[in-house]
Design a protein around this motif. Sequence first.
Motif, PDB file in Angstrom:
ATOM      1  N   LEU A  11       0.793  -1.237   0.032  1.00  7.77           N
ATOM      2  CA  LEU A  11       0.169  -0.059   0.045  1.00  7.77           C
ATOM      3  C   LEU A  11       0.927   1.206  -0.076  1.00  7.77           C
ATOM      4  O   LEU A  11       0.315   2.409   0.118  1.00  7.77           O
ATOM      5  CB  LEU A  11      -0.991   0.049   1.259  1.00  7.77           C
ATOM      6  N   ASP A  12       2.022   1.058  -0.021  1.00  2.73           N
ATOM      7  CA  ASP A  12       2.985   2.170   0.136  1.00  2.73           C
ATOM      8  C   ASP A  12       3.315   2.889  -1.508  1.00  2.73           C
ATOM      9  O   ASP A  12       3.303   2.135  -2.293  1.00  2.73           O
ATOM     10  CB  ASP A  12       4.512   1.901   0.595  1.00  2.73           C
ATOM     11  N   ILE A  74      -3.891 -10.928   3.372  1.00  2.00           N
ATOM     12  CA  ILE A  74      -5.127 -11.087   2.727  1.00  2.00           C
ATOM     13  C   ILE A  74      -5.656  -9.511   2.953  1.00  2.00           C
ATOM     14  O   ILE A  74      -6.135  -8.853   1.935  1.00  2.00           O
ATOM     15  CB  ILE A  74      -6.318 -12.054   3.466  1.00  2.00           C
ATOM     16  N   LEU A  75      -5.735  -8.911   4.132  1.00  2.00           N
ATOM     17  CA  LEU A  75      -6.330  -7.470   4.245  1.00  2.00           C
ATOM     18  C   LEU A  75      -5.440  -6.408   3.379  1.00  2.00           C
ATOM     19  O   LEU A  75      -6.077  -5.560   2.778  1.00  2.00           O
ATOM     20  CB  LEU A  75      -6.301  -7.039   5.613  1.00  2.00           C
ATOM     21  N   ALA A  76      -4.266  -6.676   3.279  1.00  2.14           N
ATOM     22  CA  ALA A  76      -3.362  -5.660   2.658  1.00  2.14           C
ATOM     23  C   ALA A  76      -3.622  -5.892   1.116  1.00  2.14           C
ATOM     24  O   ALA A  76      -3.675  -4.909   0.336  1.00  2.14           O
ATOM     25  CB  ALA A  76      -2.028  -5.861   2.890  1.00  2.14           C
ATOM     26  N   GLU A  77      -3.699  -7.054   0.675  1.00  2.00           N
ATOM     27  CA  GLU A  77      -3.924  -7.224  -0.760  1.00  2.00           C
ATOM     28  C   GLU A  77      -5.330  -6.912  -1.236  1.00  2.00           C
ATOM     29  O   GLU A  77      -5.363  -6.197  -2.177  1.00  2.00           O
ATOM     30  CB  GLU A  77      -3.907  -8.842  -0.867  1.00  2.00           C
ATOM     31  N   ARG A  78      -6.216  -7.000  -0.394  1.00  2.00           N
ATOM     32  CA  ARG A  78      -7.696  -6.575  -0.650  1.00  2.00           C
ATOM     33  C   ARG A  78      -7.918  -4.843  -0.590  1.00  2.00           C
ATOM     34  O   ARG A  78      -8.187  -4.239  -1.791  1.00  2.00           O
ATOM     35  CB  ARG A  78      -8.629  -7.003   0.267  1.00  2.00           C
ATOM     36  N   LEU A  79      -6.912  -4.510   0.191  1.00  2.00           N
ATOM     37  CA  LEU A  79      -6.997  -2.855   0.249  1.00  2.00           C
ATOM     38  C   LEU A  79      -6.124  -2.234  -0.986  1.00  2.00           C
ATOM     39  O   LEU A  79      -6.682  -1.200  -1.528  1.00  2.00           O
ATOM     40  CB  LEU A  79      -6.410  -2.611   1.619  1.00  2.00           C
ATOM     41  N   SER A  80      -5.260  -2.874  -1.445  1.00  2.00           N
ATOM     42  CA  SER A  80      -4.320  -2.611  -2.490  1.00  2.00           C
ATOM     43  C   SER A  80      -5.270  -2.781  -3.694  1.00  2.00           C
ATOM     44  O   SER A  80      -5.064  -2.070  -4.680  1.00  2.00           O
ATOM     45  CB  SER A  80      -2.964  -3.390  -2.707  1.00  2.00           C
ATOM     46  N   GLU A  81      -5.802  -3.966  -3.988  1.00  2.00           N
ATOM     47  CA  GLU A  81      -6.714  -4.011  -5.167  1.00  2.00           C
ATOM     48  C   GLU A  81      -7.650  -2.819  -5.396  1.00  2.00           C
ATOM     49  O   GLU A  81      -8.135  -2.409  -6.252  1.00  2.00           O
ATOM     50  CB  GLU A  81      -7.054  -5.369  -5.157  1.00  2.00           C
ATOM     51  N   THR A  82      -8.283  -2.832  -4.197  1.00  2.00           N
ATOM     52  CA  THR A  82      -9.414  -1.638  -4.070  1.00  2.00           C
ATOM     53  C   THR A  82      -8.715  -0.266  -4.470  1.00  2.00           C
ATOM     54  O   THR A  82      -9.437   0.455  -5.190  1.00  2.00           O
ATOM     55  CB  THR A  82     -10.036  -1.688  -2.804  1.00  2.00           C
ATOM     56  N   PHE A  83      -7.433  -0.036  -4.082  1.00  2.00           N
ATOM     57  CA  PHE A  83      -7.250   1.047  -4.144  1.00  2.00           C
ATOM     58  C   PHE A  83      -6.661   1.412  -5.639  1.00  2.00           C
ATOM     59  O   PHE A  83      -7.251   2.326  -6.414  1.00  2.00           O
ATOM     60  CB  PHE A  83      -6.117   1.530  -3.216  1.00  2.00           C
ATOM     61  N   VAL A  84      -5.968   0.412  -6.286  1.00  2.00           N
ATOM     62  CA  VAL A  84      -5.702   0.536  -7.668  1.00  2.00           C
ATOM     63  C   VAL A  84      -6.716   0.599  -8.881  1.00  2.00           C
ATOM     64  O   VAL A  84      -6.931   1.110  -9.529  1.00  2.00           O
ATOM     65  CB  VAL A  84      -4.748  -0.818  -7.870  1.00  2.00           C
ATOM     66  N   ASN A  85      -7.806  -0.195  -8.341  1.00  2.00           N
ATOM     67  CA  ASN A  85      -9.287  -0.244  -9.075  1.00  2.00           C
ATOM     68  C   ASN A  85     -10.151   1.044  -9.035  1.00  2.00           C
ATOM     69  O   ASN A  85     -11.093   0.947  -9.809  1.00  2.00           O
ATOM     70  CB  ASN A  85      -9.985  -1.542  -8.579  1.00  2.00           C
TER      71      ASN A  85
END
Length: 251
Positions: A11-12, A74-85
């Motif tokens: 997320l950085d 899992i949480l970091a991956e979900r938040l990263s994909e949400t941000f990028v999308n």
Amino acid sequence: MMDVLSRFGRLDELIQMVYQGFDRFVVLSQVDESAWTIHLALKGPGGRWWRGARSSQDILGIIGTSVTPQALDILAERLSETFVNGELAIDDWSPEKGANIKLTLGPTSKNPVQVPLVELSPTEGATYAAALLSEIALQAQPRRCRLNPPTFSASTTRLPPLVRAPSPPKTLDRKEALNAPPLPTEAQRKIQVLEAELAEAKAQKAKSKSPPLNSGAKSTAVTQAPRGASLANPHKKARKYQALEFASDEE
């Protein structure tokens, strides 16, 4: 104690645009050893900045009781994909000064994550913007100071080297010719061949320009007239004149 924020490295240094009504926002996500920080900027003549952060304890509260390294990933991956999308929203938005607004990641998902935001002062906003621009400038140096990576190959943009006309050969004087370094054997051989061909070409050219000899042509030399011949008609003998004698008065 589990290092929570080390799991949020994905997320950085993320940046995204958010379009909400007639307003445009820029969202930046950064992670360091102390917190996961969100900066929000309002684009336009009345530009403003907001900031919000989530600490390790806040992130653990989002996960709940079953905190494991796998759950953090899992949480970091979900938040990263949400941000990028671009699945982002500005909740409780108000243009009023001091309004409490929130950034929501995954507003339509089952478990959205919210980050409360506090407006920065103009000085704080300008300071952060200057620091951000300095980071952008440093990252642009490997790209030859381009703000964005080029969309075409750098080799195609280079101008071809200038081709200069060859200079006329310099005529060496006697001193320079004596001091000139000797030419390689192969070069001397080529020069000798060229000189021989040039001499032969000159000879052929001179031969083609000379008039052909005519064997039947009469000689233009003037034949000297024989002695005693007439100058008017060389083939006719000159007349001889005998001196006249007169008789004396005494006879």
